[in-house]
Design a protein around this motif. Structure first.
Motif, mmCIF file in Angstrom:
data_model
loop_
_atom_site.group_PDB
_atom_site.id
_atom_site.type_symbol
_atom_site.label_atom_id
_atom_site.label_comp_id
_atom_site.label_asym_id
_atom_site.label_seq_id
_atom_site.Cartn_x
_atom_site.Cartn_y
_atom_site.Cartn_z
ATOM 1 N N ALA A 569 2.453 -1.865 -4.357
ATOM 2 C CA ALA A 569 2.976 -1.559 -3.032
ATOM 3 C C ALA A 569 4.229 -0.679 -3.097
ATOM 4 N N GLY A 570 5.180 -1.058 -3.958
ATOM 5 C CA GLY A 570 6.408 -0.283 -4.056
ATOM 6 C C GLY A 570 6.178 1.125 -4.557
ATOM 7 N N SER A 571 5.415 1.250 -5.646
ATOM 8 C CA SER A 571 5.166 2.581 -6.210
ATOM 9 C C SER A 571 4.362 3.444 -5.253
ATOM 10 N N ALA A 572 3.382 2.847 -4.570
ATOM 11 C CA ALA A 572 2.563 3.616 -3.630
ATOM 12 C C ALA A 572 3.420 4.193 -2.511
ATOM 13 N N LEU A 573 4.280 3.363 -1.925
ATOM 14 C CA LEU A 573 5.081 3.851 -0.804
ATOM 15 C C LEU A 573 6.113 4.872 -1.269
ATOM 16 N N MET A 574 6.711 4.655 -2.457
ATOM 17 C CA MET A 574 7.676 5.628 -2.964
ATOM 18 C C MET A 574 6.991 6.938 -3.356
ATOM 19 N N ARG A 575 5.738 6.866 -3.807
ATOM 20 C CA ARG A 575 4.993 8.087 -4.104
ATOM 21 C C ARG A 575 4.664 8.841 -2.810
ATOM 22 N N LEU A 576 4.239 8.119 -1.781
ATOM 23 C CA LEU A 576 3.927 8.778 -0.512
ATOM 24 C C LEU A 576 5.181 9.396 0.104
ATOM 25 N N GLU A 577 6.317 8.718 -0.027
ATOM 26 C CA GLU A 577 7.569 9.286 0.495
ATOM 27 C C GLU A 577 7.925 10.574 -0.245
ATOM 28 N N LYS A 578 7.636 10.612 -1.544
ATOM 29 C CA LYS A 578 7.874 11.831 -2.317
ATOM 30 C C LYS A 578 6.984 12.973 -1.819
ATOM 31 N N LYS A 579 5.717 12.679 -1.564
ATOM 32 C CA LYS A 579 4.763 13.700 -1.133
ATOM 33 C C LYS A 579 4.926 14.057 0.338
ATOM 34 N N PRO A 581 7.613 13.241 3.100
ATOM 35 C CA PRO A 581 8.873 12.648 3.567
ATOM 36 C C PRO A 581 8.736 12.091 4.974
ATOM 37 N N GLY A 582 9.296 10.893 5.173
ATOM 38 C CA GLY A 582 9.172 10.207 6.448
ATOM 39 C C GLY A 582 8.158 9.085 6.439
ATOM 40 N N THR A 583 7.435 8.919 5.308
ATOM 41 C CA THR A 583 6.425 7.858 5.226
ATOM 42 C C THR A 583 7.057 6.482 5.393
ATOM 43 N N PHE A 584 8.233 6.271 4.837
ATOM 44 C CA PHE A 584 8.892 4.970 4.949
ATOM 45 C C PHE A 584 9.089 4.557 6.411
ATOM 46 N N SER A 585 9.220 5.542 7.319
ATOM 47 C CA SER A 585 9.509 5.255 8.724
ATOM 48 C C SER A 585 8.262 5.147 9.586
ATOM 49 N N GLN A 586 7.097 5.299 8.990
ATOM 50 C CA GLN A 586 5.861 5.167 9.770
ATOM 51 C C GLN A 586 5.726 3.742 10.315
ATOM 52 N N ILE A 587 5.050 3.608 11.460
ATOM 53 C CA ILE A 587 4.928 2.331 12.157
ATOM 54 C C ILE A 587 3.601 1.656 11.809
ATOM 55 N N ILE A 588 3.659 0.404 11.430
ATOM 56 C CA ILE A 588 2.470 -0.359 11.042
ATOM 57 C C ILE A 588 1.408 -0.337 12.139
ATOM 58 N N GLY A 589 1.797 -0.608 13.368
ATOM 59 C CA GLY A 589 0.828 -0.715 14.452
ATOM 60 C C GLY A 589 0.029 0.544 14.703
ATOM 61 N N ASN A 590 0.554 1.693 14.272
ATOM 62 C CA ASN A 590 -0.166 2.952 14.468
ATOM 63 C C ASN A 590 -1.339 3.114 13.513
ATOM 64 N N TYR A 591 -1.372 2.326 12.455
ATOM 65 C CA TYR A 591 -2.398 2.506 11.426
ATOM 66 C C TYR A 591 -3.263 1.269 11.208
ATOM 67 N N VAL A 592 -2.859 0.140 11.754
ATOM 68 C CA VAL A 592 -3.634 -1.094 11.601
ATOM 69 C C VAL A 592 -3.923 -1.649 12.991
ATOM 70 N N PRO A 593 -5.079 -1.313 13.576
ATOM 71 C CA PRO A 593 -5.386 -1.777 14.933
ATOM 72 C C PRO A 593 -5.317 -3.295 15.083
ATOM 73 N N ARG A 673 -2.989 -1.984 3.717
ATOM 74 C CA ARG A 673 -3.968 -1.448 4.655
ATOM 75 C C ARG A 673 -3.391 -0.254 5.406
ATOM 76 N N ALA A 674 -2.137 -0.362 5.838
ATOM 77 C CA ALA A 674 -1.519 0.727 6.585
ATOM 78 C C ALA A 674 -1.400 1.984 5.727
ATOM 79 N N MET A 675 -0.967 1.831 4.474
ATOM 80 C CA MET A 675 -0.857 2.997 3.597
ATOM 81 C C MET A 675 -2.215 3.623 3.341
#
Length: 843
Positions: A569-579, A581-593, A673-675
């Motif tokens: 989980a940690g590495s995935a989110l830090m990798r997405l933030e690298k690719k 920027p702004g991934t850390f601030s994405q909202i859970i409800g927007n991606y998990v109905p 799931r959200a990622m």
């Protein structure tokens, strides 16, 4: 000698150097003909012998006696010179590291740099040479070479650059193999070979056409178009006969080479129903030098061949590779099948907290069906399938890992195999480790298979299992066996050098290895694996069982449990933030109905979920929410719908997101799931957060094993990876993954978020679960300055933690300490203090 520090910096000789690649210019001015500083971690264009691997994206590493050479064409260039950078560690008297150049295709060499004992402290030595014959020559080669006695002796090729003055007249020059021979395989199987096409000229080679061969040959891939001088491209060809016979065809390659505008690559191969697989010559990989005279009182030839089941557990030393083992005389390739798994074997319960087994002869007491392909290379044997293998068994799934093959004089011409395996509980993370052993011959003759399990990494359920089952061996050609073998050999050769923990006392005088092997409060009987990594060496221990030491520690898989919250989980989110920027601030409800229905997730960010600070909880006291409801409604269901419904709806809103730490594995499941949905929306619906992001982009470049490229998923069509638990590792994987986090800087993860996770940013330490503890980006940290002499101010030590007794410490003095145990004790301060004694932890 003290081994070289992992943080050694590579030398970049001159601003013209390009990482791992080539740069050519064709004017009358000075130009770089070839340059490699190994910063891309790719050494595939180097010809290697012995133990050679890329190291830390900064050098090419040679262990023991080995070499790495690279052909270079200087055609069209004058005033050619070569510059090297070279360093070393752990050399003894009479052991040397060399940087060399040849002008006659490798027949003779000029030494440019020599490093010897006394110079092996990581210092980078540089040298330059312009020997006669370097100009306008297609036969130039550069080489790094080491003459160490053991794999603990290191040479590091830091860089090489060849410069010259370019001329105006240039031509391409194609170089391709004359033929590819696929050998003999069984009909219905596929053999794959590659043809490397090189440009030995001084102008671009333009390949205008590659003809298609006749069936059963096909071109599987072709990246040949324009090939730069000294560059190459590759044709990959499949041979897939459907019937017996001999087959021939060819491939015609057309190009702008003025001397050879068309070249032909001849293809040949044969197929026979009785050919391929089994038999053949045994490769000289990891050779054994014993005479084969082995004294054996258990698992004897008579016991295995005549089906004399001993009916009891034996000490694991009888499954081990004997000191006097001889090189195997038989070659295994094909399928091994067992019979009677559902009824055979014995079972003895050691611990059952949740009363799984009962008193009856349940399925839990027997092995799953076993029918798997294995491939032998030299004295090693490895399974084609790795990771946790899906099974029809209601309780267990196999994990198969590499083993060994050898001869004993008492085995009447058979070769003996020991194959490590484990049982993992279906839909769970406990791992129960064992070994199988059997005898075989090239002709398909095979003995019974004896097996036993006498240890595990599992807090709540511990058992012994043993037995002897009928077996059959079907020799046949395994698809892509050559490529699989090459990958396996690279896996073995690429492991971090290993020494026992006891060697710390000699390598770092004054160190007490027992502080690492068994910190206060730990029980040796429960330590599956323990290790300490420092200065490029992996000091290891553990591997105890209820029947002596487990003999194949390098192949023992261990579970992650919640340390996956850091690595996945940690590495995935830090990798997405690298690719992105702004991934850390994405909202859970927007991606998990499923989480958008109650409104509790419309303001929760990905970062909040990773930090266990969603604001959704019942009880704020430490670990109170991580209880029985998780077991019944998150861990036990096998489908995604049940897991996500529970995770999204179980907890009401109690606090503003980001303000209150409450531990929920369900929050990490939601984040996974959200990622997954987020990255599918960016990179395409086929993208998988674990396979394509965590494995391919984060872990695979570290050289992890195939075992570590697995995660637990739901069993339905969604196949949602768990994200917060369900990974498995070999000990070398732990060392390599830890190296990613230990490094002061890296280019894969978002650096600011990694610094926060590892407590390098005092302004961003995360929330506080307990006094003197922090939790940030999936990593724990503990303030330990009071325990360390000489430290002033706070010292937050980051670590990963997993259920049952798993700790992985990312120590700020560029070392790593870990143990995988099942005693539910998380004491490691002794090891941290001892590491501080070797090299200060004070920041």
């Amino acid at each position: 000698m003290i081994p070289i520090a992992d943080t050694i910096r590579r030398l970049v000789p001159m601003a013209l150097a390009v990482g791992g690649g080539l740069m050519l210019t064709f004017s009358a001015n000075s130009a770089t003909i070839f340059s490699d500083d190994f910063s891309d971690g790719d050494i595939s264009d180097w010809i290697t012998s012995g133990n050679v691997d890329p190291f830390n994206n900064e050098s090419i590493r040679l262990r023991a006696t080995s070499n790495a050479s690279r052909p270079i064409s200087t055609a069209g260039f004058s005033a050619v010179s070569v510059d090297f950078g070279l360093s070393a560690s752990s050399l003894e008297n009479g052991e040397f590291c060399y940087a060399e150049v040849s002008t006659d295709g490798g027949s003779s060499w000029t030494t440019v740099i020599t490093v010897e004992n006394g110079q092996d402290n990581g210092t980078i030595f540089t040298g330059s040479a312009s020997p006669a014959g370097m100009d306008n020559n297609t036969q130039v080669q550069v080489r790094f070479r080491g003459t160490g006695a053991t794999t603990g002796d290191y040479c590091y090729g830091q860089s090489v650059t060849v410069n010259g003055t370019g001329g105006a007249s240039t031509d391409p020059d194609i170089d391709a193999p004359a033929s590819l021979n696929f050998g003999d395989i069984s009909p219905g199987n596929t053999s794959t070979l590659s043809a490397m096409i090189s440009n030995n000229g001084t102008a671009d080679l333009v390949i205008s056409n590659v003809s298609n061969p006749a069936a059963p040959f096909t071109i599987a891939s072709n990246n040949c178009g324009t090939v730069s001088p000294a560059g190459s491209c590759q044709l990959t060809v499949d041979f897939a006969p459907s019937a017996d016979g001999s087959y021939n065809s060819n491939i015609n390659v057309s190009s702008n080479d003025p001397d050879a505008s068309n070249v032909t690559i001849a293809l040949s191969g044969s197929a026979s129903s009785t050919g391929g697989g089994g038999g053949g010559s045994v490769e000289n990989f990891d050779p054994l030098n014993g005479s084969g005279t082995v004294s054996r009182s258990s698992l004897t030839f008579t016991t295995l061949i005549n089906g004399n089941d001993p009916g009891q557990l034996v000490n694991y030393s009888h499954y081990a590779l004997p000191t006097n083992a001889a090189m195997p005389s038989n070659q295994f390739e094909g399928s091994l099948e067992l019979f009677g798994e559902a009824t055979g074997g014995a079972f003895d319960e050691q611990k059952d907290t949740f009363r799984y087994t009962g008193n009856g002869d349940t399925t839990r007491k027997h092995l799953p069906e076993f029918d798997f392909e294995l491939v032998q290379t030299g004295s090693h044997i490895f399974p084609v399938q790795r990771g946790s293998i899906p099974s029809s068994h209601p309780e267990w799934e196999y994990i198969l890992t590499p083993g060994r093959v050898w001869d004993e004089n008492g085995d009447s011409g058979y070769s003996r195999v020991a194959l490590p395996f484990a049982l993992q509980q279906k839909n769970a993370n406990c791992i129960h480790n064992g070994v199988m052993t059997f005898l075989f011959k090239d002709d398909g003759s095979v003995s019974d298979v004896a097996y036993q399990i006498a240890g595990e990494t599992c807090l709540y359920y511990q058992v012994d299992m043993w037995g002897q089952l009928d077996a059959s061996y079907t020799p046949h050609s395994v698809n892509n066996a050559a490529a699989l073998t090459a990958d396996y050999q690279a896996e073995v050769n690429g492991r971090v050098p290993v020494k026992p923990l006891s060697a710390l006392a000699q390598d770092y005088p004054g160190t007490d290895p027992s502080k690492f092997a068994l910190p206060s409060g730990k029980d040796a009987a429960n330590m599956s694996l323990v290790g300490f990594v420092i200065d490029g060496t992996h000091y290891t221990g553990g591997c105890v069982s209820r029947q002596g030491d487990y003999p194949y520690c390098e192949s023992m898989p261990v579970p992650s449990y919640s340390s996956a919250k850091s690595v996945f989980a940690g590495s995935a989110l830090m990798r997405l933030e690298k690719k992105y920027p702004g991934t850390f601030s994405q909202i859970i409800g927007n991606y998990v109905p499923d989480c958008a229905t109650n409104g509790n997730w419309d303001d929760v960010t990905f970062e909040n979920a990773l930090d266990m600070s969603t604001g959704n909880y019942k009880l704020a006291s430490y670990m109170s929410d991580e209880g029985a409801s998780h077991t019944n409604d998150l861990f036990l269901p096998e489908d995604h719908a049940s897991k996500i419904s529970y995770s999204c709806t179980e907890y009401p809103r109690k606090a503003t997101p980001g303000t209150t730490w409450v531990y929920h594995t369900s929050d990490t499941y939601i984040l996974g799931r959200a990622m997954n949905q987020y990255v599918k929306g960016i990179e395409g619906s086929s993208t998988d957060i674990f396979t394509d992001i965590v494995v391919d982009e984060v872990l695979a470049p570290l050289g992890i094993s195939p075992t570590a490229r697995f995660t637990r998923r739901t069993y339905d069509s969604v196949q949602q990876p768990f994200a917060g638990w369900g990974l498995m590792w070999l000990r070398d994987d732990v060392a390599k993954i830890g190296d990613l986090y230990r490094s002061g800087s890296q280019s894969v993860l978002d650096q600011a978020e990694l610094d926060a996770a590892l407590q390098r940013n005092a302004a961003d330490r995360g929330n506080e679960p307990l006094n003197d503890y922090k939790y940030k980006n999936g990593f724990w940290a503990h303030e330990i300055s009071a325990n360390l002499p000489g430290c002033s101010g706070e010292l937050w030590l980051p670590f990963m933690s997993g259920y049952g007794g798993i700790s992985v410490l990312v120590l700020p003095n560029d070392t790593l300490y870990y143990y995988f145990a099942d005693d539910d004790a998380y004491t490691w301060m002794d090891a941290a203090v001892e590491s501080h004694g070797i090299r200060s932890l004070c920041q």
